[in-house]
Design an enzyme around this catalytic site. Structure first.
Site, short mmCIF file in Angstrom:
data_model
loop_
_atom_site.label_atom_id
_atom_site.label_comp_id
_atom_site.label_asym_id
_atom_site.label_seq_id
_atom_site.Cartn_x
_atom_site.Cartn_y
_atom_site.Cartn_z
N VAL A 108 0.83 -1.08 0.04
CA VAL A 108 -0.37 0.11 0.04
C VAL A 108 0.96 1.29 0.12
O VAL A 108 0.60 2.25 0.09
CB VAL A 108 -1.13 -0.03 1.40
CG1 VAL A 108 -1.92 -1.10 1.13
CG2 VAL A 108 -0.15 -0.01 2.62
N ASP A 109 2.21 1.03 -0.17
CA ASP A 109 3.20 2.20 0.00
C ASP A 109 3.36 3.06 -1.30
O ASP A 109 3.71 4.03 -1.19
CB ASP A 109 4.43 1.66 0.65
CG ASP A 109 5.13 0.52 -0.38
OD1 ASP A 109 4.95 0.56 -1.72
OD2 ASP A 109 5.67 -0.42 0.04
N HIS A 124 -4.58 -4.21 -2.49
CA HIS A 124 -4.61 -3.57 -1.07
C HIS A 124 -4.95 -2.25 -0.75
O HIS A 124 -4.88 -1.95 0.28
CB HIS A 124 -3.93 -4.38 -0.01
CG HIS A 124 -3.94 -5.78 -0.08
ND1 HIS A 124 -3.05 -6.90 0.62
CD2 HIS A 124 -4.66 -6.79 -0.57
CE1 HIS A 124 -3.19 -8.04 0.71
NE2 HIS A 124 -4.41 -8.14 -0.25
N CYS A 132 -14.22 8.33 2.34
CA CYS A 132 -15.21 8.38 3.27
C CYS A 132 -15.58 7.13 3.70
O CYS A 132 -15.95 6.13 2.98
CB CYS A 132 -16.27 9.04 2.36
SG CYS A 132 -17.90 9.06 3.62
N CYS A 155 -20.10 14.55 3.34
CA CYS A 155 -21.16 14.23 4.29
C CYS A 155 -20.71 14.12 5.68
O CYS A 155 -21.72 13.91 6.57
CB CYS A 155 -21.52 12.69 3.92
SG CYS A 155 -20.28 11.61 4.70
N SER A 194 4.86 -13.90 1.12
CA SER A 194 4.75 -15.08 1.66
C SER A 194 3.90 -15.92 1.08
O SER A 194 3.79 -17.29 1.40
CB SER A 194 4.55 -14.74 3.47
OG SER A 194 3.31 -14.18 3.20
N ASN A 218 12.70 -14.67 -3.12
CA ASN A 218 12.52 -14.71 -1.77
C ASN A 218 13.53 -15.34 -1.04
O ASN A 218 13.98 -16.43 -1.95
CB ASN A 218 11.33 -15.53 -1.59
CG ASN A 218 10.40 -14.95 -0.15
OD1 ASN A 218 11.35 -15.05 0.92
ND2 ASN A 218 9.29 -14.40 -0.06
P1 OAD Z 1 4.43 -10.98 4.65
O1 OAD Z 1 4.93 -10.17 5.67
O2 OAD Z 1 3.50 -12.20 4.72
O3 OAD Z 1 5.82 -11.57 3.90
C1 OAD Z 1 6.98 -10.89 3.32
C2 OAD Z 1 7.80 -11.86 2.71
O4 OAD Z 1 8.89 -10.99 2.09
C3 OAD Z 1 8.34 -13.30 3.31
O5 OAD Z 1 8.14 -14.28 2.67
C4 OAD Z 1 9.94 -12.75 3.55
O6 OAD Z 1 10.52 -14.08 3.13
C5 OAD Z 1 10.13 -11.84 2.11
N1 OAD Z 1 10.93 -11.12 2.36
C6 OAD Z 1 11.58 -10.43 3.25
N2 OAD Z 1 12.62 -9.47 3.01
C7 OAD Z 1 12.80 -9.75 1.66
C8 OAD Z 1 13.62 -9.16 0.77
N3 OAD Z 1 14.68 -8.12 0.98
N4 OAD Z 1 13.56 -9.53 -0.54
C9 OAD Z 1 12.34 -10.41 -1.03
N5 OAD Z 1 11.63 -11.06 -0.24
C10 OAD Z 1 11.77 -10.63 1.20
O7 OAD Z 1 4.06 -9.82 3.52
P2 OAD Z 1 3.00 -10.16 2.23
O8 OAD Z 1 3.19 -11.33 1.60
O9 OAD Z 1 3.02 -8.65 1.58
O10 OAD Z 1 -2.57 -7.33 4.03
O11 OAD Z 1 1.56 -10.15 3.07
C11 OAD Z 1 0.41 -9.86 2.45
C12 OAD Z 1 -0.48 -9.26 2.83
O12 OAD Z 1 -0.68 -9.75 4.33
C13 OAD Z 1 -0.18 -7.78 3.26
O13 OAD Z 1 -0.60 -7.04 1.99
C14 OAD Z 1 -1.21 -7.53 4.22
C15 OAD Z 1 -0.91 -8.46 5.18
O14 OAD Z 1 -1.76 -9.12 6.00
C16 OAD Z 1 -3.31 -6.23 4.33
O15 OAD Z 1 -3.01 -5.52 4.99
C17 OAD Z 1 -4.83 -6.36 3.85
#
Ligand code: OAD
Length: 249
Positions: A108-109, A124, A132, A155, A194, A218
């Site tokens: 979301v960044d 996301h 709103c 509103c 992940s 990863n």
């Molecule tokens: P996670 O925090 O679940 O996973 C981050 C992944 O990045 C892990 O598999 C790490 O091994 C890997 N990682 C860490 N450092 C890294 C690097 N330098 N290069 C490459 N990989 C690296 O994050 P997301 O998969 O983004 O949802 O999680 C998905 C969603 O879960 C997020 O968007 C958020 C969260 O709940 C909402 O907020 C709706």
């Protein structure tokens, strides 16, 4: 590590060079090297006693909008200071090289936009936008509104960040575009995620079913690893430029 030290199999280089359509999926790991803490790592200082999964929900906002807005304001402050890293830049470069490219992100960044990516599908939402809480329309808070949260200028309801909270549906159009990109690509590149959060985690599987080559970037094993045709084990800021350089450098 220099990007020239990244070992990329010849057959992957050829697959990338021949791909007419590439889809990418990124998660918070891609922004880790920009200093943006991942969702769960983000809890420091005052916020350590709160569980992010308890804050990022419609129920939490209904119960305590002040607290939830403050938490997002704090996260936004980290993000505002961050700059895209070499992983983001490599994905932007890949978009310029491949005939058709779509980048699906769970982040979301907004750092993919800052790096120059154009066809970005934000699954996301984006923490930089507000909407709103009653009508869901995107609005700019009024300059003179110092409320926590500020109020909708139309509103009067509370504003909330334009991000997807746990238990909420993903934006319908973005989700449809993401699945279309996954089904239509020759090569699917999953980086820094992940692969635990649905429905994003289904995208590479959908691409695999449609015959795409699956590449994972990863440092750690994920549930996707066993389906991947190629795994680049390492950080996105090294592996992604290494891959792009090997194919087009
Ligand atoms: P996670 O925090 O679940 O996973 C981050 C992944 O990045 C892990 O598999 C790490 O091994 C890997 N990682 C860490 N450092 C890294 C690097 N330098 N290069 C490459 N990989 C690296 O994050 P997301 O998969 O983004 O949802 O999680 C998905 C969603 O879960 C997020 O968007 C958020 C969260 O709940 C909402 O907020 C709706």
């Amino acid at each position: 590590m220099s990007i020239r030290d990244v070992r990329v199999p010849e057959s992957l280089i050829t697959a990338l060079q021949n791909a007419q359509s590439v889809a990418g999926l990124t998660g918070s790991g891609v922004s880790a090297e920009s200093g943006v803490p991942t969702f769960r790592e983000a809890q420091t200082g005052l916020w350590t006693r709160f569980d992010p999964e308890q804050l990022a929900t419609p129920e939490a906002f209904a119960r305590d909008p002040h607290l939830v807005w403050e938490w997002y304001a704090w996260r936004r402050k980290h993000i505002d200071k961050a700059a895209p890293n070499r992983g983001h830049e490599a994905l932007a470069e890949l978009e310029r090289r491949v005939p058709s490219f779509a980048l699906v992100t769970q982040n979301v960044d907004g750092l993919h936009w800052h790096a120059g990516s154009r066809n970005v599908i934000e699954l996301h939402g984006n923490i930089g936008r507000s909407k709103c809480s009653r009508e869901g329309v995107i609005v700019e808070p009024r300059q003179d509104d110092t409320g926590v949260p500020p109020l909708c200028p139309h509103c009067g309801a509370f504003l909330r960040p334009d991000v997807v909270w746990f238990g909420e549906a993903l934006p319908v159009d973005a989700l449809a575009e993401a699945f279309e990109a996954a089904r239509g690509c020759d090569l699917f590149l999953s980086a820094g995620t992940s692969g635990l959060v649905q429905p994003a985690a289904s995208l590479p599987i959908e691409a695999l079913r449609s015959g795409a080559v699956i590449v994972e970037v990863n440092p750690d094993e994920t549930p996707l690893t066993r389906y991947a045709s190629y795994v680049l084990r390492g950080r996105a800021g090294e592996m992604l430029p290494g891959l792009v350089n090997a194919a087009y450098g």
